[in-house]
Design an enzyme around this catalytic site. Sequence first.
Site, PDB file in Angstrom:
ATOM      1  N   SER A 117      -6.098  11.796  10.660  1.00 25.45           N
ATOM      2  CA  SER A 117      -5.214  12.939  10.375  1.00 25.45           C
ATOM      3  C   SER A 117      -5.267  13.177   8.863  1.00 25.45           C
ATOM      4  O   SER A 117      -4.276  13.060   8.154  1.00 25.45           O
ATOM      5  CB  SER A 117      -3.784  12.651  10.847  1.00 25.45           C
ATOM      6  OG  SER A 117      -3.243  11.536  10.192  1.00 25.45           O
ATOM      7  N   HIS A 148      -4.222   9.867  17.077  1.00 26.18           N
ATOM      8  CA  HIS A 148      -4.557   8.436  17.119  1.00 26.18           C
ATOM      9  C   HIS A 148      -4.583   7.866  18.527  1.00 26.18           C
ATOM     10  O   HIS A 148      -4.817   6.668  18.711  1.00 26.18           O
ATOM     11  CB  HIS A 148      -3.564   7.620  16.275  1.00 26.18           C
ATOM     12  CG  HIS A 148      -3.690   7.869  14.806  1.00 26.18           C
ATOM     13  ND1 HIS A 148      -2.820   7.326  13.889  1.00 26.18           N
ATOM     14  CD2 HIS A 148      -4.598   8.596  14.089  1.00 26.18           C
ATOM     15  CE1 HIS A 148      -3.177   7.709  12.671  1.00 26.18           C
ATOM     16  NE2 HIS A 148      -4.242   8.475  12.770  1.00 26.18           N
ATOM     17  N   GLU A 203       3.121   8.504  14.880  1.00 27.92           N
ATOM     18  CA  GLU A 203       3.481   7.092  14.701  1.00 27.92           C
ATOM     19  C   GLU A 203       4.983   6.864  14.827  1.00 27.92           C
ATOM     20  O   GLU A 203       5.766   7.582  14.207  1.00 27.92           O
ATOM     21  CB  GLU A 203       3.061   6.612  13.289  1.00 27.92           C
ATOM     22  CG  GLU A 203       1.587   6.778  13.034  1.00 27.92           C
ATOM     23  CD  GLU A 203       1.204   6.609  11.561  1.00 27.92           C
ATOM     24  OE1 GLU A 203       1.944   5.937  10.817  1.00 27.92           O
ATOM     25  OE2 GLU A 203       0.169   7.168  11.166  1.00 27.92           O
ATOM     26  N   GLU A 238      -4.203   2.384  15.795  1.00 23.30           N
ATOM     27  CA  GLU A 238      -3.576   1.448  14.866  1.00 23.30           C
ATOM     28  C   GLU A 238      -2.942   0.262  15.586  1.00 23.30           C
ATOM     29  O   GLU A 238      -2.103  -0.454  15.034  1.00 23.30           O
ATOM     30  CB  GLU A 238      -2.548   2.191  14.008  1.00 23.30           C
ATOM     31  CG  GLU A 238      -3.214   3.296  13.193  1.00 23.30           C
ATOM     32  CD  GLU A 238      -2.316   3.955  12.162  1.00 23.30           C
ATOM     33  OE1 GLU A 238      -1.086   3.709  12.182  1.00 23.30           O
ATOM     34  OE2 GLU A 238      -2.840   4.721  11.335  1.00 23.30           O
ATOM     35  N   ASP A 256       6.207   8.854  11.670  1.00 22.57           N
ATOM     36  CA  ASP A 256       5.271   9.746  10.990  1.00 22.57           C
ATOM     37  C   ASP A 256       4.740  10.732  12.027  1.00 22.57           C
ATOM     38  O   ASP A 256       3.771  10.438  12.734  1.00 22.57           O
ATOM     39  CB  ASP A 256       4.112   8.959  10.362  1.00 22.57           C
ATOM     40  CG  ASP A 256       3.083   9.895   9.718  1.00 22.57           C
ATOM     41  OD1 ASP A 256       3.388  11.103   9.595  1.00 22.57           O
ATOM     42  OD2 ASP A 256       2.003   9.427   9.334  1.00 22.57           O
ATOM     43  N   GLU A 260       8.072  10.424   7.615  1.00 24.68           N
ATOM     44  CA  GLU A 260       6.900  10.812   6.812  1.00 24.68           C
ATOM     45  C   GLU A 260       6.300  12.112   7.349  1.00 24.68           C
ATOM     46  O   GLU A 260       6.261  12.311   8.575  1.00 24.68           O
ATOM     47  CB  GLU A 260       5.891   9.667   6.914  1.00 24.68           C
ATOM     48  CG  GLU A 260       4.579   9.900   6.206  1.00 24.68           C
ATOM     49  CD  GLU A 260       3.587   8.776   6.535  1.00 24.68           C
ATOM     50  OE1 GLU A 260       4.010   7.619   6.734  1.00 24.68           O
ATOM     51  OE2 GLU A 260       2.380   9.074   6.619  1.00 24.68           O
ATOM     52  N   ASP A 300       2.831  12.592   2.670  1.00 28.26           N
ATOM     53  CA  ASP A 300       1.500  11.990   2.849  1.00 28.26           C
ATOM     54  C   ASP A 300       0.453  13.105   2.653  1.00 28.26           C
ATOM     55  O   ASP A 300      -0.063  13.276   1.548  1.00 28.26           O
ATOM     56  CB  ASP A 300       1.413  11.347   4.239  1.00 28.26           C
ATOM     57  CG  ASP A 300       0.012  10.886   4.604  1.00 28.26           C
ATOM     58  OD1 ASP A 300      -0.852  10.841   3.725  1.00 28.26           O
ATOM     59  OD2 ASP A 300      -0.246  10.573   5.790  1.00 28.26           O
ATOM     60  N   LYS A 337      -2.137   6.016  -0.484  1.00 24.13           N
ATOM     61  CA  LYS A 337      -3.386   5.653   0.200  1.00 24.13           C
ATOM     62  C   LYS A 337      -4.501   5.748  -0.830  1.00 24.13           C
ATOM     63  O   LYS A 337      -4.802   6.852  -1.319  1.00 24.13           O
ATOM     64  CB  LYS A 337      -3.689   6.653   1.314  1.00 24.13           C
ATOM     65  CG  LYS A 337      -2.785   6.578   2.542  1.00 24.13           C
ATOM     66  CD  LYS A 337      -3.055   7.809   3.405  1.00 24.13           C
ATOM     67  CE  LYS A 337      -2.493   7.679   4.805  1.00 24.13           C
ATOM     68  NZ  LYS A 337      -2.521   8.978   5.526  1.00 24.13           N
ATOM     69  N   SER A 341       0.041   2.478   2.252  1.00 24.71           N
ATOM     70  CA  SER A 341      -0.453   2.699   3.617  1.00 24.71           C
ATOM     71  C   SER A 341      -1.926   2.372   3.800  1.00 24.71           C
ATOM     72  O   SER A 341      -2.751   2.608   2.925  1.00 24.71           O
ATOM     73  CB  SER A 341      -0.227   4.171   3.983  1.00 24.71           C
ATOM     74  OG  SER A 341      -0.839   4.483   5.217  1.00 24.71           O
ATOM     75  N   HIS A 342      -2.205   1.851   4.970  1.00 30.10           N
ATOM     76  CA  HIS A 342      -3.572   1.721   5.486  1.00 30.10           C
ATOM     77  C   HIS A 342      -4.066   3.088   5.951  1.00 30.10           C
ATOM     78  O   HIS A 342      -3.354   4.078   5.830  1.00 30.10           O
ATOM     79  CB  HIS A 342      -3.556   0.749   6.674  1.00 30.10           C
ATOM     80  CG  HIS A 342      -2.766   1.288   7.845  1.00 30.10           C
ATOM     81  ND1 HIS A 342      -2.927   0.859   9.130  1.00 30.10           N
ATOM     82  CD2 HIS A 342      -1.786   2.252   7.912  1.00 30.10           C
ATOM     83  CE1 HIS A 342      -2.118   1.518   9.925  1.00 30.10           C
ATOM     84  NE2 HIS A 342      -1.415   2.360   9.220  1.00 30.10           N
ATOM     85  N   ARG A 343      -5.275   3.161   6.546  1.00 21.96           N
ATOM     86  CA  ARG A 343      -5.742   4.354   7.245  1.00 21.96           C
ATOM     87  C   ARG A 343      -5.924   4.001   8.727  1.00 21.96           C
ATOM     88  O   ARG A 343      -6.021   2.820   9.095  1.00 21.96           O
ATOM     89  CB  ARG A 343      -7.081   4.861   6.687  1.00 21.96           C
ATOM     90  CG  ARG A 343      -7.074   5.322   5.250  1.00 21.96           C
ATOM     91  CD  ARG A 343      -6.020   6.326   4.883  1.00 21.96           C
ATOM     92  NE  ARG A 343      -5.991   7.565   5.630  1.00 21.96           N
ATOM     93  CZ  ARG A 343      -6.221   8.772   5.116  1.00 21.96           C
ATOM     94  NH1 ARG A 343      -6.533   8.887   3.838  1.00 21.96           N
ATOM     95  NH2 ARG A 343      -6.108   9.864   5.863  1.00 21.96           N
ATOM     96  N   SER A 344      -6.016   5.027   9.556  1.00 26.64           N
ATOM     97  CA  SER A 344      -6.185   4.735  10.989  1.00 26.64           C
ATOM     98  C   SER A 344      -7.565   4.115  11.260  1.00 26.64           C
ATOM     99  O   SER A 344      -7.726   3.313  12.173  1.00 26.64           O
ATOM    100  CB  SER A 344      -5.973   5.995  11.815  1.00 26.64           C
ATOM    101  OG  SER A 344      -6.751   7.060  11.317  1.00 26.64           O
ATOM    102  N   LYS A 377       3.019   0.242   5.308  1.00 26.00           N
ATOM    103  CA  LYS A 377       2.714   0.320   6.746  1.00 26.00           C
ATOM    104  C   LYS A 377       1.245  -0.011   6.911  1.00 26.00           C
ATOM    105  O   LYS A 377       0.396   0.485   6.175  1.00 26.00           O
ATOM    106  CB  LYS A 377       3.049   1.704   7.317  1.00 26.00           C
ATOM    107  CG  LYS A 377       2.236   2.872   6.783  1.00 26.00           C
ATOM    108  CD  LYS A 377       2.465   4.119   7.641  1.00 26.00           C
ATOM    109  CE  LYS A 377       1.499   5.228   7.295  1.00 26.00           C
ATOM    110  NZ  LYS A 377       1.621   6.410   8.132  1.00 26.00           N
TER     111      LYS A 377
HETATM  112  C1  2PG Z   1      -1.173   8.563   8.319  1.00 22.99           C
HETATM  113  C2  2PG Z   1      -2.370   7.696   8.531  1.00 22.99           C
HETATM  114  C3  2PG Z   1      -2.183   6.219   8.532  1.00 22.99           C
HETATM  115  P1  2PG Z   1      -4.724   8.603   9.058  1.00 22.99           P
HETATM  116  O1  2PG Z   1      -1.144   9.726   8.732  1.00 22.99           O
HETATM  117  O2  2PG Z   1      -0.241   8.165   7.644  1.00 22.99           O
HETATM  118  O3  2PG Z   1      -1.283   5.763   9.488  1.00 22.99           O
HETATM  119  O4  2PG Z   1      -3.232   8.156   9.500  1.00 22.99           O
HETATM  120  O5  2PG Z   1      -5.341   7.448   8.387  1.00 22.99           O
HETATM  121  O6  2PG Z   1      -5.404   8.998  10.334  1.00 22.99           O
HETATM  122  O7  2PG Z   1      -4.549   9.774   8.130  1.00 22.99           O
HETATM  123 MG    MG Z   2       0.899  10.047   7.558  1.00 23.39          MG
END
Ligand code: 2PG
Ligand code: MG
Length: 461
Positions: free
Chosen positions: A42, A163, A172, A215, A250, A296, A326, A351, A378-381, A402
Amino acid sequence: MPSHITSITAAQRLDSRGNPTVQVRLTTNKGTFTGLVPSGASTGIHEALELRDTSSTAYGGKGVKQAVHNVTSIIAPALIEKKFDVETQLKEIDAFMCELDGTKGKKKLGANAILGVSMACARAGAAGLKIPLYEHLRLEAGALKAPYIMPVPFFNVLNGGVHSGNTMAFQEIMLAPTGATSITEAVQMGAETYHALKTVITKKFGPAATGIGDEGGFAPPISKPSEALDLLVEAVEKAGYTGKIQFAMDPASSEFFREGQYDLGIKDKTSPKLTPAGLSDLYRELFTKYPIVLLEDPFAEDDWETWSAFMAKGKEVKDMPEIVGDDLTVTNVERVREAQQKKACNGLLLKINQIGTVSEAIAAANLAFSHSWGVFVSHRSGETTDDFIADLTVGLRTGHLKTGAPARGERVVKYNRLMDIEDELKASGEDVVYAGTEFRTAHSAGGKEEGTKVPFNVFGY
Ligand code: 2PG
Ligand code: MG
């Protein structure tokens, strides 16, 4: 003795979704250090460019061979020639790579190429200085030292949106064990509740409904956010943690924003299309019914007006959760500044691959802190087994992060690293506290500039 880069190699490796990503190996006179780059699904339209080999059919056009080539043929020779000292010049190295790229969104070399080198340089710098990575990043950021702040881990246990294959538009739904007293206890609470949730889902929907999303969270056949939150209430109660675990969401709403409306039926075709005001009302209703402490991306990445109106009205809402940008802010100081001017949110999702260097991510975090915002790492998906963000969270004293469910290797590697850091700090006699309910403001807690020295740790960071 300074640490100079003697070689940089790169390779195409896989991320947690089975898509290619960039791995960098960087050598100095102190050893070889790696960086593995994550990838989003996303993805915000204002993020720095993730360079993919779209003209090739390999990996469905998702290869990163060009990015790998950019590391080995363009970045490596230029950086080696500059003879930077990785121990003291991370900012200069990152700035040099941005210059080498020469575009605003890292469109020439790719943020995925540049970030891998930046991460490896940070690790090489820490090793050269004989300090842990989190301590090196703390010094880079100019953050206070004592007490060290262990973050509240936000576990994404129900997956929807892009996701997962279920019908929920919201991406999320998370558990936040704010009532724990340490990260180790928080991880236990999260894992026990995750398993309780599996039992609850099995009872309600049958064992076939316990499949998971990108995730590691479950993706049962639900579509309404209230159904998801009800499942969490039941799971938390079953695990015995009512009152000690709070919730976060989120929705990743840019993904279901169409022509000025928020289409909650984007996947199931039966949920309603809501106006921005209608979606705002839905959030406020959920705040009154559930213990939600963080929301978020409630609105789309350029729907500034609705963000600002929601924040303004939030002043009237009792216990208003933290509102985190985000896709709105994309770890970019220019977007953070705009959000601050427009009073659009009061938290920054951090991120590192959204911006493409460690130093720029630190700058975005510091700008957020200077306006008393929270910072949520934050991590990524699409993740890797690289645990860099665990150290980043502790170094920057962000108080919360997260990184998915308390399951799947690429997620637990971060939680495990956080528990290692906590053990190491305690064993060294350092002052260390768990952020708990104060996760939004933990950054400014304490006040001692320096504590005792943390020894170079046994885990090799
Ligand atoms: C988000 C992320 C991580 P993605 O939207 O916050 O959970 O998703 O890495 O797919 O952008
Ligand atoms: Mg997000």
